[in-house]
Write a protein that holds these residues in place. Structure first.
Motif, short mmCIF file in Angstrom:
data_model
loop_
_atom_site.label_atom_id
_atom_site.label_comp_id
_atom_site.label_asym_id
_atom_site.label_seq_id
_atom_site.Cartn_x
_atom_site.Cartn_y
_atom_site.Cartn_z
N VAL A 209 0.83 -1.21 0.00
CA VAL A 209 0.00 0.00 0.00
C VAL A 209 0.86 1.26 0.00
CG1 VAL A 209 -1.93 -1.12 1.20
CG2 VAL A 209 -0.22 0.11 2.53
N GLU A 210 0.29 2.33 -0.54
CA GLU A 210 0.89 3.66 -0.44
C GLU A 210 0.12 4.40 0.64
OE1 GLU A 210 1.73 7.67 -3.05
OE2 GLU A 210 0.99 5.88 -4.07
N ASP A 211 0.86 5.00 1.58
CA ASP A 211 0.18 5.62 2.73
C ASP A 211 -0.20 7.09 2.52
OD1 ASP A 211 2.54 7.06 3.06
OD2 ASP A 211 3.10 6.05 4.92
N HIS A 212 0.23 7.70 1.43
CA HIS A 212 -0.08 9.10 1.13
C HIS A 212 0.24 10.03 2.31
CE1 HIS A 212 -1.97 7.84 -2.59
NE2 HIS A 212 -2.65 6.95 -1.91
N GLU A 213 1.35 9.73 2.97
CA GLU A 213 1.85 10.52 4.10
C GLU A 213 0.84 10.62 5.24
OE1 GLU A 213 3.30 14.31 2.72
OE2 GLU A 213 4.84 13.36 1.50
N SER A 214 0.09 9.55 5.44
CA SER A 214 -0.90 9.53 6.52
C SER A 214 -0.80 8.23 7.29
CB SER A 214 -2.31 9.67 5.93
OG SER A 214 -3.28 9.51 6.95
N ASP A 215 -0.94 8.31 8.60
CA ASP A 215 -1.00 7.11 9.43
C ASP A 215 -2.43 6.58 9.51
OD1 ASP A 215 1.71 7.04 10.02
OD2 ASP A 215 1.50 8.37 11.75
N ASP A 216 -3.37 7.33 8.97
CA ASP A 216 -4.77 6.92 8.97
C ASP A 216 -5.01 5.98 7.79
OD1 ASP A 216 -7.53 6.65 8.93
OD2 ASP A 216 -7.90 8.78 9.35
N ARG A 217 -5.28 4.72 8.07
CA ARG A 217 -5.38 3.69 7.04
C ARG A 217 -6.51 3.93 6.04
NH1 ARG A 217 -3.49 -1.98 9.70
NH2 ARG A 217 -1.70 -1.12 10.78
N TYR B 17 -6.92 6.41 4.29
CA TYR B 17 -6.38 7.15 3.15
C TYR B 17 -5.36 6.33 2.34
CZ TYR B 17 -8.59 11.05 5.48
OH TYR B 17 -9.51 11.88 6.07
N TRP B 18 -5.05 5.14 2.81
CA TRP B 18 -4.09 4.31 2.12
C TRP B 18 -4.72 3.71 0.87
CZ3 TRP B 18 -1.31 0.94 6.38
CH2 TRP B 18 -0.67 1.79 7.29
#
Length: 112
Positions: free
Chosen positions: A80-88, A90-91
């Motif tokens: 997965v790419e996390d898009h600079e977020s720890d909130d899954r 948005y992955w």
């Protein structure tokens, strides 16, 4: 004077292919003992060509994924790419050639 390194290893590949041609000639001449060497040369040439194609170098970092902790047919790894977020939420899954990347346990990840 700086040493120039051929990242495509063309000189080495050329020499291995020449050696392979010599071994093939020996095989055609009836030397059955040369078969094992011919097969090793085929593998070595293939490995070097693969490394050149993808830019792998001897100092590339190689990571092997572990065995899965959950042993069921429906459990899998996902890239997965996390898009600079720890909130899954948005992955997003990484997709290559229209398919999500789902490596198998013990797959390798190579960082050139």
């Amino acid at each position: 004077m700086a040493l120039m390194v051929d990242k495509n290893l063309t000189a080495v590949l050329s020499r291995l292919e020449e050696w392979r041609s010599q071994v093939v000639a020996e095989l055609k001449g009836g030397n059955r003992d040369a078969l094992a060497l011919k097969l090793e040369l085929d593998h070595a040439i293939g490995c070097l060509q693969l490394c050149c194609k993808h830019g792998f170098a001897p100092d590339s970092r190689v990571l092997q994924l572990p065995d899965a902790l959950t042993r069921s047919p429906s459990s899998s790894f996902r890239l997965v790419e996390d898009h600079e977020s720890d909130d899954r939420q948005y992955w997003t899954e990484v997709v290559v050639d229209g398919e999500p990347v789902q490596p198998l346990p013990r797959s390798f990840i190579v960082e050139p």
